[in-house]
Design a protein around this motif. Structure first.
Motif, PDB file in Angstrom:
ATOM      1  N   LEU A 170       0.829  -1.210   0.000  1.00  0.00           N
ATOM      2  CA  LEU A 170       0.000   0.000   0.000  1.00  0.00           C
ATOM      3  C   LEU A 170       0.863   1.259   0.000  1.00  0.00           C
TER       4      LEU A 170
ATOM      5  N   THR B 104       1.338   4.078  -3.205  1.00  0.00           N
ATOM      6  CA  THR B 104       1.084   5.495  -2.953  1.00  0.00           C
ATOM      7  C   THR B 104       2.297   6.336  -3.313  1.00  0.00           C
TER       8      THR B 104
ATOM      9  N   ARG C 182       3.241   5.271  -7.582  1.00  0.00           N
ATOM     10  CA  ARG C 182       2.170   5.370  -8.577  1.00  0.00           C
ATOM     11  C   ARG C 182       2.465   4.547  -9.842  1.00  0.00           C
TER      12      ARG C 182
ATOM     13  N   ALA D 103      -8.274  -2.820  -2.139  1.00  0.00           N
ATOM     14  CA  ALA D 103      -8.255  -1.452  -1.615  1.00  0.00           C
ATOM     15  C   ALA D 103      -7.600  -0.496  -2.601  1.00  0.00           C
ATOM     16  N   LEU D 104      -6.526  -0.940  -3.224  1.00  0.00           N
ATOM     17  CA  LEU D 104      -5.830  -0.094  -4.194  1.00  0.00           C
ATOM     18  C   LEU D 104      -6.711   0.197  -5.394  1.00  0.00           C
ATOM     19  N   ARG D 105      -7.461  -0.815  -5.848  1.00  0.00           N
ATOM     20  CA  ARG D 105      -8.317  -0.604  -7.014  1.00  0.00           C
ATOM     21  C   ARG D 105      -9.556   0.222  -6.671  1.00  0.00           C
ATOM     22  N   GLU D 106      -9.962   0.206  -5.417  1.00  0.00           N
ATOM     23  CA  GLU D 106     -11.051   1.090  -4.992  1.00  0.00           C
ATOM     24  C   GLU D 106     -10.592   2.546  -5.057  1.00  0.00           C
ATOM     25  N   ARG D 107      -9.345   2.766  -4.720  1.00  0.00           N
ATOM     26  CA  ARG D 107      -8.794   4.121  -4.797  1.00  0.00           C
ATOM     27  C   ARG D 107      -8.563   4.537  -6.247  1.00  0.00           C
ATOM     28  N   ASN D 108      -8.104   3.589  -7.062  1.00  0.00           N
ATOM     29  CA  ASN D 108      -7.760   3.886  -8.448  1.00  0.00           C
ATOM     30  C   ASN D 108      -8.155   2.718  -9.340  1.00  0.00           C
TER      31      ASN D 108
ATOM     32  N   SER E  52     -13.600  -6.076  -7.868  1.00  0.00           N
ATOM     33  CA  SER E  52     -12.980  -4.815  -7.470  1.00  0.00           C
ATOM     34  C   SER E  52     -12.906  -3.846  -8.642  1.00  0.00           C
ATOM     35  N   GLY E  53     -12.972  -2.576  -8.304  1.00  0.00           N
ATOM     36  CA  GLY E  53     -12.857  -1.552  -9.336  1.00  0.00           C
ATOM     37  C   GLY E  53     -13.935  -1.703 -10.386  1.00  0.00           C
TER      38      GLY E  53
END
Length: 213
Positions: free
Chosen positions: A38, A42, A45, A69-74, A97-98
Protein backbone atom coordinates in the motif's frame (compact mmCIF):
# COMPACT_ATOMS: atom_id res chain seq x y z
CA UNK A 1 6.10 0.28 -17.50
CA UNK A 2 6.49 0.86 -13.77
CA UNK A 3 5.64 -2.10 -11.55
CA UNK A 4 5.28 -2.60 -7.81
CA UNK A 5 5.87 -6.23 -6.83
CA UNK A 6 4.62 -7.74 -3.58
CA UNK A 7 5.92 -11.23 -2.75
CA UNK A 8 7.10 -12.41 0.67
CA UNK A 9 9.32 -15.21 -0.68
CA UNK A 10 12.76 -13.67 -1.22
CA UNK A 11 13.92 -16.10 -3.92
CA UNK A 12 10.71 -15.83 -5.91
CA UNK A 13 10.68 -12.06 -5.52
CA UNK A 14 14.23 -11.72 -6.82
CA UNK A 15 13.48 -14.11 -9.67
CA UNK A 16 10.43 -12.09 -10.70
CA UNK A 17 12.43 -8.86 -10.62
CA UNK A 18 15.00 -10.35 -13.01
CA UNK A 19 12.27 -11.76 -15.24
CA UNK A 20 10.34 -8.51 -15.43
CA UNK A 21 13.49 -6.62 -16.30
CA UNK A 22 14.00 -8.90 -19.32
CA UNK A 23 10.61 -7.86 -20.70
CA UNK A 24 11.01 -4.10 -20.23
CA UNK A 25 9.08 -3.77 -16.99
CA UNK A 26 10.66 -1.47 -14.41
CA UNK A 27 10.21 -2.71 -10.84
CA UNK A 28 10.13 0.54 -8.86
CA UNK A 29 9.51 -1.26 -5.57
CA UNK A 30 9.62 -4.89 -4.38
CA UNK A 31 8.07 -5.53 -0.98
CA UNK A 32 7.23 -8.45 1.27
CA UNK A 33 4.03 -7.40 3.07
CA UNK A 34 0.62 -6.03 2.16
CA UNK A 35 1.21 -2.93 4.28
CA UNK A 36 4.40 -2.20 2.37
CA UNK A 37 2.50 -2.72 -0.88
CA UNK A 38 0.00 0.00 0.00
CA UNK A 39 2.79 2.39 0.91
CA UNK A 40 4.83 1.61 -2.22
CA UNK A 41 1.91 2.16 -4.60
CA UNK A 42 1.08 5.49 -2.95
CA UNK A 43 4.70 6.57 -3.26
CA UNK A 44 5.55 5.32 -6.76
CA UNK A 45 2.17 5.37 -8.58
CA UNK A 46 2.92 2.38 -10.85
CA UNK A 47 0.91 1.29 -13.88
CA UNK A 48 0.91 -2.34 -12.71
CA UNK A 49 0.86 -4.19 -9.39
CA UNK A 50 1.83 -7.85 -9.13
CA UNK A 51 0.99 -9.32 -5.75
CA UNK A 52 0.85 -12.60 -3.93
CA UNK A 53 -2.51 -13.19 -2.26
CA UNK A 54 -1.32 -14.80 0.97
CA UNK A 55 1.19 -12.58 2.74
CA UNK A 56 2.48 -11.85 6.26
CA UNK A 57 1.49 -11.67 9.00
CA UNK A 58 -1.49 -14.00 8.69
CA UNK A 59 -0.82 -15.60 5.30
CA UNK A 60 -4.53 -15.55 4.50
CA UNK A 61 -5.84 -12.84 2.18
CA UNK A 62 -3.66 -9.84 3.06
CA UNK A 63 -2.40 -9.34 -0.49
CA UNK A 64 -5.91 -9.65 -1.90
CA UNK A 65 -7.39 -7.11 0.48
CA UNK A 66 -4.57 -4.69 -0.33
CA UNK A 67 -5.14 -5.15 -4.06
CA UNK A 68 -8.89 -4.55 -3.72
CA UNK A 69 -8.26 -1.45 -1.61
CA UNK A 70 -5.83 -0.09 -4.19
CA UNK A 71 -8.32 -0.60 -7.01
CA UNK A 72 -11.05 1.09 -4.99
CA UNK A 73 -8.79 4.12 -4.80
CA UNK A 74 -7.76 3.89 -8.45
CA UNK A 75 -9.84 1.63 -10.76
CA UNK A 76 -7.35 2.28 -13.58
CA UNK A 77 -4.57 0.51 -11.68
CA UNK A 78 -3.78 -2.86 -13.27
CA UNK A 79 -3.44 -5.72 -10.77
CA UNK A 80 -2.23 -9.27 -11.34
CA UNK A 81 -2.66 -11.58 -8.36
CA UNK A 82 -0.55 -14.72 -7.97
CA UNK A 83 -1.85 -17.57 -5.84
CA UNK A 84 -0.59 -21.00 -4.84
CA UNK A 85 -4.11 -22.40 -4.62
CA UNK A 86 -7.52 -21.99 -6.22
CA UNK A 87 -9.56 -19.82 -3.88
CA UNK A 88 -13.00 -19.10 -5.28
CA UNK A 89 -13.78 -16.27 -2.89
CA UNK A 90 -10.43 -14.65 -3.63
CA UNK A 91 -11.09 -14.74 -7.37
CA UNK A 92 -14.60 -13.35 -6.95
CA UNK A 93 -13.46 -10.48 -4.73
CA UNK A 94 -10.69 -9.49 -7.08
CA UNK A 95 -12.92 -9.64 -10.15
CA UNK A 96 -15.51 -7.53 -8.35
CA UNK A 97 -12.98 -4.82 -7.47
CA UNK A 98 -12.86 -1.55 -9.34
CA UNK A 99 -14.54 -1.65 -12.74
CA UNK A 100 -13.60 -5.27 -13.49
CA UNK A 101 -10.99 -4.31 -16.07
CA UNK A 102 -7.21 -4.58 -15.77
CA UNK A 103 -7.33 -7.69 -13.56
CA UNK A 104 -5.40 -10.94 -13.68
CA UNK A 105 -5.61 -14.00 -11.44
CA UNK A 106 -2.89 -16.60 -12.04
CA UNK A 107 -1.81 -19.75 -10.23
CA UNK A 108 1.91 -19.75 -9.53
CA UNK A 109 2.51 -23.41 -10.33
CA UNK A 110 0.86 -23.03 -13.74
CA UNK A 111 3.05 -20.15 -14.91
CA UNK A 112 5.52 -22.18 -16.95
CA UNK A 113 6.15 -19.98 -20.01
CA UNK A 114 7.86 -16.69 -19.20
CA UNK A 115 6.95 -15.09 -22.52
CA UNK A 116 3.31 -15.99 -22.04
CA UNK A 117 3.45 -14.59 -18.50
CA UNK A 118 4.88 -11.32 -19.81
CA UNK A 119 2.18 -11.21 -22.49
CA UNK A 120 -0.51 -11.63 -19.81
CA UNK A 121 0.96 -8.74 -17.83
CA UNK A 122 0.85 -6.51 -20.91
CA UNK A 123 -2.69 -7.64 -21.69
CA UNK A 124 -3.93 -6.80 -18.20
CA UNK A 125 -2.11 -3.46 -18.18
CA UNK A 126 -3.81 -2.62 -21.49
CA UNK A 127 -7.25 -3.14 -19.97
CA UNK A 128 -7.78 -6.89 -20.32
CA UNK A 129 -9.01 -9.49 -17.86
CA UNK A 130 -7.13 -12.79 -17.62
CA UNK A 131 -8.05 -15.64 -15.29
CA UNK A 132 -6.22 -18.96 -14.94
CA UNK A 133 -8.17 -21.82 -16.58
CA UNK A 134 -8.26 -23.75 -13.30
CA UNK A 135 -9.89 -20.80 -11.57
CA UNK A 136 -12.37 -20.52 -14.43
CA UNK A 137 -13.27 -24.20 -14.03
CA UNK A 138 -13.86 -23.67 -10.31
CA UNK A 139 -16.13 -20.73 -11.04
CA UNK A 140 -17.98 -22.75 -13.64
CA UNK A 141 -18.47 -25.59 -11.16
CA UNK A 142 -19.96 -23.18 -8.66
CA UNK A 143 -22.62 -22.14 -11.19
CA UNK A 144 -23.76 -25.57 -12.34
CA UNK A 145 -27.50 -24.89 -12.53
CA UNK A 146 -27.45 -21.77 -14.75
CA UNK A 147 -24.81 -23.34 -16.99
CA UNK A 148 -26.74 -26.56 -17.43
CA UNK A 149 -28.21 -25.04 -20.60
CA UNK A 150 -24.78 -25.00 -22.26
CA UNK A 151 -23.49 -27.85 -24.37
CA UNK A 152 -20.10 -29.44 -23.63
CA UNK A 153 -18.55 -27.53 -26.55
CA UNK A 154 -20.09 -24.26 -25.37
CA UNK A 155 -18.59 -24.83 -21.93
CA UNK A 156 -15.17 -25.29 -23.54
CA UNK A 157 -15.60 -22.11 -25.51
CA UNK A 158 -16.83 -20.21 -22.44
CA UNK A 159 -13.78 -21.24 -20.43
CA UNK A 160 -11.48 -20.01 -23.20
CA UNK A 161 -13.43 -16.77 -23.59
CA UNK A 162 -13.08 -16.16 -19.86
CA UNK A 163 -9.32 -16.59 -20.21
CA UNK A 164 -9.32 -13.60 -22.53
CA UNK A 165 -8.74 -15.48 -25.79
CA UNK A 166 -9.93 -14.10 -29.13
CA UNK A 167 -12.23 -16.02 -31.46
CA UNK A 168 -9.26 -16.80 -33.70
CA UNK A 169 -7.25 -18.17 -30.78
CA UNK A 170 -10.17 -20.28 -29.61
CA UNK A 171 -10.65 -21.63 -33.13
CA UNK A 172 -7.01 -22.70 -33.25
CA UNK A 173 -7.17 -24.27 -29.80
CA UNK A 174 -10.31 -26.31 -30.55
CA UNK A 175 -9.49 -26.94 -34.23
CA UNK A 176 -12.75 -25.47 -35.48
CA UNK A 177 -13.54 -22.52 -37.74
CA UNK A 178 -13.62 -18.96 -36.44
CA UNK A 179 -17.20 -18.70 -37.70
CA UNK A 180 -18.13 -21.71 -35.55
CA UNK A 181 -16.57 -20.03 -32.52
CA UNK A 182 -18.59 -16.88 -33.20
CA UNK A 183 -21.75 -18.94 -33.34
CA UNK A 184 -20.91 -20.70 -30.07
CA UNK A 185 -20.21 -17.38 -28.35
CA UNK A 186 -23.51 -15.98 -29.58
CA UNK A 187 -25.34 -19.03 -28.27
CA UNK A 188 -23.56 -18.80 -24.91
CA UNK A 189 -24.43 -15.15 -24.43
CA UNK A 190 -28.02 -15.80 -25.45
CA UNK A 191 -28.40 -18.77 -23.08
CA UNK A 192 -26.89 -16.79 -20.22
CA UNK A 193 -29.15 -13.81 -20.99
CA UNK A 194 -26.14 -11.63 -21.79
CA UNK A 195 -26.32 -9.26 -24.78
CA UNK A 196 -23.89 -10.03 -27.64
CA UNK A 197 -20.99 -7.61 -27.99
CA UNK A 198 -18.26 -7.43 -30.59
CA UNK A 199 -15.71 -6.05 -28.12
CA UNK A 200 -13.70 -8.99 -26.77
CA UNK A 201 -12.87 -7.41 -23.41
CA UNK A 202 -16.47 -6.39 -22.69
CA UNK A 203 -17.54 -9.91 -23.62
CA UNK A 204 -15.06 -11.44 -21.17
CA UNK A 205 -16.15 -9.08 -18.44
CA UNK A 206 -19.80 -9.91 -19.03
CA UNK A 207 -19.14 -13.65 -18.78
CA UNK A 208 -16.99 -13.26 -15.67
CA UNK A 209 -19.61 -11.00 -14.08
CA UNK A 210 -22.15 -13.76 -14.61
CA UNK A 211 -19.82 -16.39 -13.14
CA UNK A 212 -19.33 -14.23 -10.05
CA UNK A 213 -23.07 -13.86 -9.50
Amino acid sequence: MDVVLAEDGVLLREGLIALLDRFDFRVVAAVGTAEELLIAVTEHRPQLVITDIRMPPGFSDEGLRAAVALRERNPELAVVALSQYVERSYAAELLDSGDGRRVGYLLKDRVVDVQEFAAVLHQVAAGGTVVDPQVVRQLLARQRDPLSRLSAREREVLALVAEGRSNAAIAGRLTISEAAVGKHVGNILAKLDLPPDEDTNRRVLAVLAYLRG
